[in-house]
Design a protein around this motif. Structure first.
Motif, PDB file in Angstrom:
ATOM      1  N   GLU A 160      -7.908  -9.899  -0.064  1.00  0.00           N
ATOM      2  CA  GLU A 160      -6.772 -10.635  -0.623  1.00  0.00           C
ATOM      3  C   GLU A 160      -6.087  -9.897  -1.766  1.00  0.00           C
ATOM      4  O   GLU A 160      -5.110 -10.410  -2.321  1.00  0.00           O
ATOM      5  N   GLU A 161      -6.578  -8.720  -2.141  1.00  0.00           N
ATOM      6  CA  GLU A 161      -6.039  -8.011  -3.302  1.00  0.00           C
ATOM      7  C   GLU A 161      -5.395  -6.675  -2.952  1.00  0.00           C
ATOM      8  O   GLU A 161      -4.854  -6.027  -3.840  1.00  0.00           O
ATOM      9  N   ASP A 210      -6.236  -1.614 -10.819  1.00  0.00           N
ATOM     10  CA  ASP A 210      -5.095  -2.468 -10.492  1.00  0.00           C
ATOM     11  C   ASP A 210      -5.283  -3.042  -9.105  1.00  0.00           C
ATOM     12  O   ASP A 210      -6.073  -2.538  -8.314  1.00  0.00           O
ATOM     13  N   PHE A 211      -4.504  -4.082  -8.808  1.00  0.00           N
ATOM     14  CA  PHE A 211      -4.361  -4.530  -7.436  1.00  0.00           C
ATOM     15  C   PHE A 211      -2.934  -5.032  -7.244  1.00  0.00           C
ATOM     16  O   PHE A 211      -2.242  -5.323  -8.203  1.00  0.00           O
ATOM     17  N   TRP A 212      -2.489  -5.050  -5.996  1.00  0.00           N
ATOM     18  CA  TRP A 212      -1.133  -5.379  -5.544  1.00  0.00           C
ATOM     19  C   TRP A 212      -0.095  -4.355  -5.965  1.00  0.00           C
ATOM     20  O   TRP A 212       0.602  -3.818  -5.143  1.00  0.00           O
ATOM     21  N   ARG A 213       0.037  -4.080  -7.231  1.00  0.00           N
ATOM     22  CA  ARG A 213       1.046  -3.134  -7.722  1.00  0.00           C
ATOM     23  C   ARG A 213       0.365  -2.097  -8.625  1.00  0.00           C
ATOM     24  O   ARG A 213      -0.585  -2.418  -9.331  1.00  0.00           O
ATOM     25  N   VAL A 214       0.890  -0.884  -8.625  1.00  0.00           N
ATOM     26  CA  VAL A 214       0.369   0.167  -9.496  1.00  0.00           C
ATOM     27  C   VAL A 214       1.456   0.517 -10.508  1.00  0.00           C
ATOM     28  O   VAL A 214       2.569   0.856 -10.126  1.00  0.00           O
ATOM     29  N   ASP A 215       1.116   0.416 -11.767  1.00  0.00           N
ATOM     30  CA  ASP A 215       2.037   0.785 -12.840  1.00  0.00           C
ATOM     31  C   ASP A 215       1.766   2.242 -13.212  1.00  0.00           C
ATOM     32  O   ASP A 215       0.648   2.590 -13.611  1.00  0.00           O
ATOM     33  N   CYS A 243       0.843  -1.204   0.000  1.00  0.00           N
ATOM     34  CA  CYS A 243       0.000   0.000   0.000  1.00  0.00           C
ATOM     35  C   CYS A 243       0.874   1.249   0.000  1.00  0.00           C
ATOM     36  O   CYS A 243       0.569   2.225  -0.696  1.00  0.00           O
ATOM     37  N   ASP A 244       1.968   1.213   0.762  1.00  0.00           N
ATOM     38  CA  ASP A 244       2.896   2.344   0.776  1.00  0.00           C
ATOM     39  C   ASP A 244       3.498   2.561  -0.607  1.00  0.00           C
ATOM     40  O   ASP A 244       3.612   3.701  -1.070  1.00  0.00           O
TER      41      ASP A 244
END
Length: 92
Positions: free
Chosen positions: A61-62, A74-79, A26-27
């Protein structure tokens, strides 16, 4: 009859970050979202799954999850490039 838009009222943020405190992903997502929204003159809002049980049930979970114009992006990572492209389109 609909009222005219208020020029002094800021538009609703186009980006929502759903996460929770203490989440390192999240950070990371917040850092990318902060940079991209600042670059494009947009704003974002954060919501915590710990404060909203419906978000916990849907996204636990996402996280982190990024919404653009109310839709999951997106989830987990942001591009950053993908987020820029999504924000380059007009609101839905």
């Amino acid at each position: 009859m609909p009222s005219a838009p208020d020029p002094d009222r800021a538009p609703d943020p186009r980006v929502t970050l759903i996460g929770k405190p203490g989440c390192h992903l999240c950070d990371d997502a917040r850092a990318v979202i902060t940079a991209v929204t600042a670059e494009l003159g947009e704003t974002f809002v954060e919501r915590s799954v710990l404060d909203e049980p419906d978000l916990m049930a849907r996204y636990a979970e996402e996280i982190p999850v990024t919404l653009v114009d109310g839709r999951q992006h997106d989830f987990w990572r942001v591009d950053a490039d993908r987020l820029r492209a999504a924000l380059g389109r007009p609101r839905a």
